[in-house]
Design an enzyme around this catalytic site. Structure first.
Site, mmCIF file in Angstrom:
data_model
loop_
_atom_site.group_PDB
_atom_site.id
_atom_site.type_symbol
_atom_site.label_atom_id
_atom_site.label_comp_id
_atom_site.label_asym_id
_atom_site.label_seq_id
_atom_site.Cartn_x
_atom_site.Cartn_y
_atom_site.Cartn_z
ATOM 1 N N ASN A 9 44.967 43.051 42.104
ATOM 2 C CA ASN A 9 44.255 44.286 42.165
ATOM 3 C C ASN A 9 42.962 44.223 42.733
ATOM 4 O OD1 ASN A 9 46.531 46.244 41.649
ATOM 5 N ND2 ASN A 9 46.480 45.244 39.557
ATOM 6 N N THR A 10 42.163 43.200 42.385
ATOM 7 C CA THR A 10 40.798 42.864 42.580
ATOM 8 C C THR A 10 40.512 41.839 43.606
ATOM 9 O OG1 THR A 10 40.226 43.896 40.388
ATOM 10 C CG2 THR A 10 38.431 42.688 41.711
ATOM 11 N N THR A 11 41.212 40.738 43.362
ATOM 12 C CA THR A 11 41.254 39.447 44.188
ATOM 13 C C THR A 11 42.268 38.934 44.377
ATOM 14 O OG1 THR A 11 40.687 38.152 42.217
ATOM 15 C CG2 THR A 11 38.543 39.106 42.788
ATOM 16 N N THR A 13 43.778 35.118 44.370
ATOM 17 C CA THR A 13 43.525 33.617 43.930
ATOM 18 C C THR A 13 44.339 32.620 44.734
ATOM 19 O OG1 THR A 13 42.714 34.464 41.828
ATOM 20 C CG2 THR A 13 42.930 32.091 41.839
ATOM 21 N N ALA A 108 55.169 40.425 39.683
ATOM 22 C CA ALA A 108 55.331 38.874 40.051
ATOM 23 C C ALA A 108 54.402 38.181 39.525
ATOM 24 C CB ALA A 108 55.154 38.882 41.691
ATOM 25 N N ASP A 109 53.085 38.600 39.351
ATOM 26 C CA ASP A 109 52.164 37.800 38.401
ATOM 27 C C ASP A 109 52.567 37.179 37.241
ATOM 28 O OD1 ASP A 109 51.913 40.344 37.638
ATOM 29 O OD2 ASP A 109 49.790 40.431 37.485
ATOM 30 N N THR A 184 21.093 49.598 23.576
ATOM 31 C CA THR A 184 22.238 50.126 24.196
ATOM 32 C C THR A 184 23.229 48.978 24.994
ATOM 33 O OG1 THR A 184 21.418 52.447 24.545
ATOM 34 C CG2 THR A 184 23.067 51.674 26.092
#
Length: 257
Positions: A9-11, A13, A108-109, A184
């Site tokens: 979703n992000t990268t 590989t 699939a991952d 914080t």
């Protein structure tokens, strides 16, 4: 050589295997609006920069959880590498059984992770993949993927916290020296990282207990897996290339040329 690609979703590989050795590894951001030429040129250039000749690539295997990327990506590989890739999905030989009501629902991952873990470490084995989402998958001694748990990942949780509040800042995801935070930033880091460690320990112990397994190898992977694996006793091994290795095993099983 075998060229393996995991579209997350992000990268994305990627890795290139020469027999069992990873000769090169690189990442791209997952961009839905890239054209086939853009993907093809990116991949061809990255391979060249890593010293890999396109002519030496014999097989390309892709696992993807982002369907909208696939047309351009596959077209780019065909045009610039000259190979029709194997897409991990229904019909691909994996050596893993999925005895659940709807096997198509398993990403699939997750299948590639399961193949890598089972081929390398045997069964029973539990894979904890720390990425955009945290995924926990249990594979039995006979290679059956019998259970899967999915949770928000560290980055997803962090984004939700600082985008959904007015005063909480964006912080680096890092392990603070103590959970007894006094400001914080460290309070947010403590909540994110120690919270994920607690989640991991509880889920793994509960999965193994309900499955009736006294002994089971637990393998962590994923970009943020190391920070979790280094701070808990429930994880036995951290293997950052587990998914890529799984795709390589799948290529071997399907003998794609």
């Amino acid at each position: 050589m075998i060229f393996v690609i995991d579209v997350g979703n992000t990268t994305m590989t990627m890795g290139v295997f020469d027999k069992d050795e990873i000769k090169a590894k690189f990442r791209l951001t997952t961009q839905i609006n890239r054209t086939s030429d853009e993907y093809g040129l990116y991949l061809a250039d990255l391979l060249t920069l890593k010293g890999i000749s396109i002519d030496d690539i014999e097989t390309v295997v892709i696992s993807s959880v982002v369907p909208r990327v696939m047309y351009s990506l596959v077209s780019g590989i065909k045009k610039y590498i000259g190979i029709t890739p194997l897409i991990l999905g229904v019909g691909a030989k994996t050596g893993i059984k999925i005895p659940i009501p709807n096997p198509k629902e398993v990403g699939a991952d997750r299948v590639a992770d399961a193949v890598g873990a089972y081929e390398i470490y045997g069964g029973p084995v539990l894979v904890a993949d720390f990425g955009t989402a945290n995924k926990y998958d249990l594979i039995t001694e006979d290679g059956s993927l019998i259970a899967a748990v999915t949770c928000p990942g560290l980055k997803m949780s962090a984004n939700a916290m600082w985008s959904g509040t007015a005063k909480l800042p964006e912080v680096e995801i890092a392990l603070p020296d103590t959970i007894l935070a006094k400001d914080t930033v460290t309070s947010m880091q403590a909540g994110l990282v120690f919270g994920c460690i607690g989640q991991t320990e509880y889920i793994i112990k509960r999965m193994l207990k309900e499955a009736g397994l006294d002994k089971c190898t637990v393998v962590a992977t994923g970009g943020l897996g190391r920070i979790i694996a280094n701070n808990t006793d429930v994880i036995d091994i951290y293997d950052p290339n587990l998914l890529l290795k799984g795709l390589k095993f799948i290529a071997d099983k399907n003998r794609v040329k």
